[in-house]
Scaffold this motif. Structure first.
Motif, PDB file in Angstrom:
ATOM      1  N   VAL A   7      37.340 -34.729 -21.363  1.00  0.00           N
ATOM      2  CA  VAL A   7      37.853 -33.368 -21.201  1.00  0.00           C
ATOM      3  C   VAL A   7      39.320 -33.310 -21.573  1.00  0.00           C
ATOM      4  CG1 VAL A   7      38.274 -31.527 -19.519  1.00  0.00           C
ATOM      5  CG2 VAL A   7      36.197 -32.900 -19.363  1.00  0.00           C
ATOM      6  N   ASN A   8      39.678 -32.361 -22.415  1.00  0.00           N
ATOM      7  CA  ASN A   8      41.077 -32.099 -22.709  1.00  0.00           C
ATOM      8  C   ASN A   8      41.595 -31.174 -21.615  1.00  0.00           C
ATOM      9  OD1 ASN A   8      43.575 -31.555 -23.712  1.00  0.00           O
ATOM     10  ND2 ASN A   8      42.880 -30.902 -25.738  1.00  0.00           N
ATOM     11  N   HIS A   9      42.549 -31.627 -20.829  1.00  0.00           N
ATOM     12  CA  HIS A   9      43.022 -30.868 -19.683  1.00  0.00           C
ATOM     13  C   HIS A   9      43.942 -29.722 -20.076  1.00  0.00           C
ATOM     14  CE1 HIS A   9      41.121 -33.518 -16.846  1.00  0.00           C
ATOM     15  NE2 HIS A   9      41.633 -34.568 -17.478  1.00  0.00           N
ATOM     16  N   LEU A  10      44.457 -29.730 -21.285  1.00  0.00           N
ATOM     17  CA  LEU A  10      45.287 -28.654 -21.820  1.00  0.00           C
ATOM     18  C   LEU A  10      46.519 -28.371 -20.971  1.00  0.00           C
ATOM     19  CD1 LEU A  10      42.428 -26.175 -22.789  1.00  0.00           C
ATOM     20  CD2 LEU A  10      43.670 -27.684 -24.316  1.00  0.00           C
ATOM     21  N   GLY A  11      46.985 -29.335 -20.217  1.00  0.00           N
ATOM     22  CA  GLY A  11      48.195 -29.181 -19.425  1.00  0.00           C
ATOM     23  C   GLY A  11      48.051 -28.214 -18.266  1.00  0.00           C
ATOM     24  N   ARG A  12      46.831 -28.040 -17.747  1.00  0.00           N
ATOM     25  CA  ARG A  12      46.578 -27.087 -16.683  1.00  0.00           C
ATOM     26  C   ARG A  12      45.726 -27.705 -15.597  1.00  0.00           C
ATOM     27  NH1 ARG A  12      47.362 -24.761 -21.331  1.00  0.00           N
ATOM     28  NH2 ARG A  12      48.120 -22.624 -21.486  1.00  0.00           N
ATOM     29  N   LYS A  13      45.792 -27.130 -14.416  1.00  0.00           N
ATOM     30  CA  LYS A  13      44.895 -27.529 -13.328  1.00  0.00           C
ATOM     31  C   LYS A  13      43.488 -27.020 -13.649  1.00  0.00           C
ATOM     32  CE  LYS A  13      48.133 -29.154 -10.598  1.00  0.00           C
ATOM     33  NZ  LYS A  13      48.203 -30.551 -10.213  1.00  0.00           N
ATOM     34  N   ALA A  14      42.498 -27.536 -12.941  1.00  0.00           N
ATOM     35  CA  ALA A  14      41.099 -27.242 -13.252  1.00  0.00           C
ATOM     36  C   ALA A  14      40.781 -25.749 -13.149  1.00  0.00           C
ATOM     37  CB  ALA A  14      40.181 -28.036 -12.338  1.00  0.00           C
ATOM     38  N   ALA A  15      41.249 -25.098 -12.106  1.00  0.00           N
ATOM     39  CA  ALA A  15      40.930 -23.682 -11.929  1.00  0.00           C
ATOM     40  C   ALA A  15      41.557 -22.832 -13.029  1.00  0.00           C
ATOM     41  CB  ALA A  15      41.412 -23.205 -10.559  1.00  0.00           C
ATOM     42  N   HIS A  16      42.791 -23.133 -13.398  1.00  0.00           N
ATOM     43  CA  HIS A  16      43.464 -22.390 -14.469  1.00  0.00           C
ATOM     44  C   HIS A  16      42.762 -22.621 -15.798  1.00  0.00           C
ATOM     45  CE1 HIS A  16      47.532 -21.546 -16.695  1.00  0.00           C
ATOM     46  NE2 HIS A  16      46.598 -20.679 -17.003  1.00  0.00           N
ATOM     47  N   ARG A  17      42.363 -23.860 -16.053  1.00  0.00           N
ATOM     48  CA  ARG A  17      41.685 -24.200 -17.307  1.00  0.00           C
ATOM     49  C   ARG A  17      40.345 -23.472 -17.412  1.00  0.00           C
ATOM     50  NH1 ARG A  17      42.197 -29.148 -16.738  1.00  0.00           N
ATOM     51  NH2 ARG A  17      40.207 -29.627 -15.768  1.00  0.00           N
ATOM     52  N   LYS A  18      39.563 -23.467 -16.331  1.00  0.00           N
ATOM     53  CA  LYS A  18      38.256 -22.795 -16.360  1.00  0.00           C
ATOM     54  C   LYS A  18      38.408 -21.296 -16.550  1.00  0.00           C
ATOM     55  CE  LYS A  18      35.980 -26.251 -13.535  1.00  0.00           C
ATOM     56  NZ  LYS A  18      35.488 -26.575 -12.191  1.00  0.00           N
ATOM     57  N   ALA A  19      39.400 -20.692 -15.889  1.00  0.00           N
ATOM     58  CA  ALA A  19      39.633 -19.261 -16.047  1.00  0.00           C
ATOM     59  C   ALA A  19      40.067 -18.931 -17.464  1.00  0.00           C
ATOM     60  CB  ALA A  19      40.682 -18.790 -15.044  1.00  0.00           C
ATOM     61  N   MET A  20      40.935 -19.764 -18.035  1.00  0.00           N
ATOM     62  CA  MET A  20      41.411 -19.534 -19.389  1.00  0.00           C
ATOM     63  C   MET A  20      40.263 -19.643 -20.391  1.00  0.00           C
ATOM     64  SD  MET A  20      44.163 -21.663 -21.617  1.00  0.00           S
ATOM     65  CE  MET A  20      43.004 -23.003 -21.715  1.00  0.00           C
ATOM     66  N   LEU A  21      39.415 -20.662 -20.258  1.00  0.00           N
ATOM     67  CA  LEU A  21      38.287 -20.822 -21.172  1.00  0.00           C
ATOM     68  C   LEU A  21      37.293 -19.679 -21.028  1.00  0.00           C
ATOM     69  CD1 LEU A  21      37.745 -24.680 -20.993  1.00  0.00           C
ATOM     70  CD2 LEU A  21      38.622 -23.360 -22.918  1.00  0.00           C
ATOM     71  N   ALA A  22      37.078 -19.209 -19.799  1.00  0.00           N
ATOM     72  CA  ALA A  22      36.173 -18.074 -19.591  1.00  0.00           C
ATOM     73  C   ALA A  22      36.719 -16.828 -20.271  1.00  0.00           C
ATOM     74  CB  ALA A  22      35.971 -17.834 -18.096  1.00  0.00           C
ATOM     75  N   ASN A  23      38.020 -16.571 -20.129  1.00  0.00           N
ATOM     76  CA  ASN A  23      38.631 -15.405 -20.768  1.00  0.00           C
ATOM     77  C   ASN A  23      38.593 -15.521 -22.287  1.00  0.00           C
ATOM     78  OD1 ASN A  23      39.265 -14.061 -18.417  1.00  0.00           O
ATOM     79  ND2 ASN A  23      41.241 -15.091 -18.200  1.00  0.00           N
ATOM     80  N   MET A  24      38.864 -16.716 -22.808  1.00  0.00           N
ATOM     81  CA  MET A  24      38.823 -16.899 -24.254  1.00  0.00           C
ATOM     82  C   MET A  24      37.405 -16.740 -24.788  1.00  0.00           C
ATOM     83  SD  MET A  24      41.528 -20.019 -24.729  1.00  0.00           S
ATOM     84  CE  MET A  24      41.155 -20.269 -26.438  1.00  0.00           C
ATOM     85  N   ALA A  25      36.411 -17.227 -24.048  1.00  0.00           N
ATOM     86  CA  ALA A  25      35.021 -17.090 -24.472  1.00  0.00           C
ATOM     87  C   ALA A  25      34.603 -15.623 -24.482  1.00  0.00           C
ATOM     88  CB  ALA A  25      34.108 -17.902 -23.557  1.00  0.00           C
ATOM     89  N   CYS A  26      35.028 -14.857 -23.485  1.00  0.00           N
ATOM     90  CA  CYS A  26      34.728 -13.421 -23.459  1.00  0.00           C
ATOM     91  C   CYS A  26      35.360 -12.713 -24.650  1.00  0.00           C
ATOM     92  CB  CYS A  26      35.203 -12.798 -22.153  1.00  0.00           C
ATOM     93  SG  CYS A  26      34.267 -13.333 -20.723  1.00  0.00           S
ATOM     94  N   SER A  27      36.587 -13.083 -24.972  1.00  0.00           N
ATOM     95  CA  SER A  27      37.258 -12.487 -26.130  1.00  0.00           C
ATOM     96  C   SER A  27      36.559 -12.864 -27.431  1.00  0.00           C
ATOM     97  CB  SER A  27      38.711 -12.935 -26.188  1.00  0.00           C
ATOM     98  OG  SER A  27      39.422 -12.463 -25.086  1.00  0.00           O
ATOM     99  N   LEU A  28      36.111 -14.102 -27.525  1.00  0.00           N
ATOM    100  CA  LEU A  28      35.404 -14.548 -28.722  1.00  0.00           C
ATOM    101  C   LEU A  28      34.088 -13.787 -28.887  1.00  0.00           C
ATOM    102  CD1 LEU A  28      35.207 -16.560 -31.100  1.00  0.00           C
ATOM    103  CD2 LEU A  28      34.039 -18.112 -29.540  1.00  0.00           C
ATOM    104  N   ILE A  29      33.369 -13.597 -27.804  1.00  0.00           N
ATOM    105  CA  ILE A  29      32.098 -12.882 -27.874  1.00  0.00           C
ATOM    106  C   ILE A  29      32.336 -11.414 -28.221  1.00  0.00           C
ATOM    107  CG2 ILE A  29      30.162 -12.089 -26.462  1.00  0.00           C
ATOM    108  CD1 ILE A  29      30.414 -14.855 -25.011  1.00  0.00           C
ATOM    109  N   GLU A  30      33.383 -10.831 -27.669  1.00  0.00           N
ATOM    110  CA  GLU A  30      33.671  -9.421 -27.921  1.00  0.00           C
ATOM    111  C   GLU A  30      34.176  -9.172 -29.332  1.00  0.00           C
ATOM    112  OE1 GLU A  30      36.681  -5.907 -26.339  1.00  0.00           O
ATOM    113  OE2 GLU A  30      36.521  -7.788 -25.221  1.00  0.00           O
ATOM    114  N   HIS A  31      35.146  -9.972 -29.793  1.00  0.00           N
ATOM    115  CA  HIS A  31      35.797  -9.728 -31.079  1.00  0.00           C
ATOM    116  C   HIS A  31      35.235 -10.564 -32.222  1.00  0.00           C
ATOM    117  CE1 HIS A  31      38.753  -7.289 -29.045  1.00  0.00           C
ATOM    118  NE2 HIS A  31      39.001  -8.278 -28.202  1.00  0.00           N
ATOM    119  N   LYS A  32      34.404 -11.543 -31.924  1.00  0.00           N
ATOM    120  CA  LYS A  32      33.742 -12.431 -32.894  1.00  0.00           C
ATOM    121  C   LYS A  32      34.679 -13.441 -33.550  1.00  0.00           C
ATOM    122  CE  LYS A  32      30.081  -9.955 -32.221  1.00  0.00           C
ATOM    123  NZ  LYS A  32      30.251  -9.371 -30.906  1.00  0.00           N
ATOM    124  N   ARG A  33      36.001 -13.296 -33.380  1.00  0.00           N
ATOM    125  CA  ARG A  33      36.957 -14.310 -33.843  1.00  0.00           C
ATOM    126  C   ARG A  33      38.269 -14.108 -33.117  1.00  0.00           C
ATOM    127  NH1 ARG A  33      37.654 -12.272 -39.927  1.00  0.00           N
ATOM    128  NH2 ARG A  33      35.513 -12.911 -39.784  1.00  0.00           N
TER     129      ARG A  33
END
Length: 164
Positions: A7-33
Motif C-alpha cells: 500500500v502506498n500511504h501517500l503521506g496520510r493516515k488511514a482514515a484520510h487516505r480512504k476518504a481521499m480515495l473515495a472522493n477521487m473515485a466518485c469524481s472519476l465516476i462522475e467526470h470520467k477523467r
C-alpha cells in the motif's frame, strides 16, 4: 525499511487516505477523467478497478447478488449518486471488458512544486482515443479465435445464385 509493503500511504493516515480515495473515485465516476499526481492515480486505480468489476452486470444476475454488490461498493464510495452512475452507465459500457477499466496518462510536472502529474480516465469513455482502433476478435487463452466466429455464415441467396 518497507520491504514487501503493497500500500502506498501517500503521506496520510488511514482514515484520510480512504476518504481521499473515495472522493477521487466518485469524481472519476462522475467526470470520467480527472487530473492528479501519478502516485495518487496509481493508488486510485487499485482502489476503483475492483469496484467497477463488482458493478458489472454478470456479477448481478440475481437480486441478492446485485444488492450485496451495491452495498459493498457503497461502503467504499460513500456516495449514492456515484454508486447509481457506476451500476448504470459505467457497468453497461465495461460489460464486455475483462479488466483494465482505467488508463493513466502522464502529463509532466506541476509548475508550483514540480510534482509528476497524470490524467486517469475510464478507458471506454474516451471516444477520441478509441475511434481509430478496430474491435478485437475474441480469442481463447491459447490464441485461437472462438468457434462461433470461425464458422462461416451460410447465405441462402448466394447458394441459389450458384446453382443456376
Amino acid at each position: 525499511m518497507r520491504h514487501g509493503k503493497k500500500v502506498n500511504h501517500l503521506g496520510r493516515k488511514a482514515a484520510h487516505r480512504k476518504a481521499m480515495l473515495a472522493n477521487m473515485a466518485c469524481s472519476l465516476i462522475e467526470h470520467k477523467r480527472i487530473n492528479t499526481t501519478v502516485a495518487k492515480a496509481k493508488a486510485l486505480k487499485q482502489f476503483v478497478e475492483p469496484l467497477i468489476t463488482k458493478s458489472k452486470a454478470e456479477n448481478n444476475q440475481s437480486i441478492e447478488k446485485g444488492t450485496h454488490n451495491r452495498r459493498i461498493v457503497f461502503r467504499n464510495l460513500r456516495d449514492k449518486y456515484a454508486v447509481t452512475e457506476l451500476f448504470s452507465t459505467v457497468a453497461e459500457k465495461v460489460a464486455d471488458r475483462p479488466g483494465g477499466y482505467t488508463r493513466i496518462i502522464k502529463l509532466g510536472n506541476r509548475l508550483g512544486d514540480n510534482a509528476d502529474m497524470a490524467m486517469i480516465e475510464l478507458v471506454d469513455f474516451n471516444e477520441i482515443y478509441n475511434a481509430d482502433k478496430p474491435k478485437k476478435q475474441k480469442t481463447t487463452r491459447r490464441g485461437k479465435a472462438k468457434k462461433a466466429a470461425d464458422a462461416p455464415s451460410v447465405d441462402t441467396e448466394t447458394k441459389a445464385d450458384d446453382s443456376e
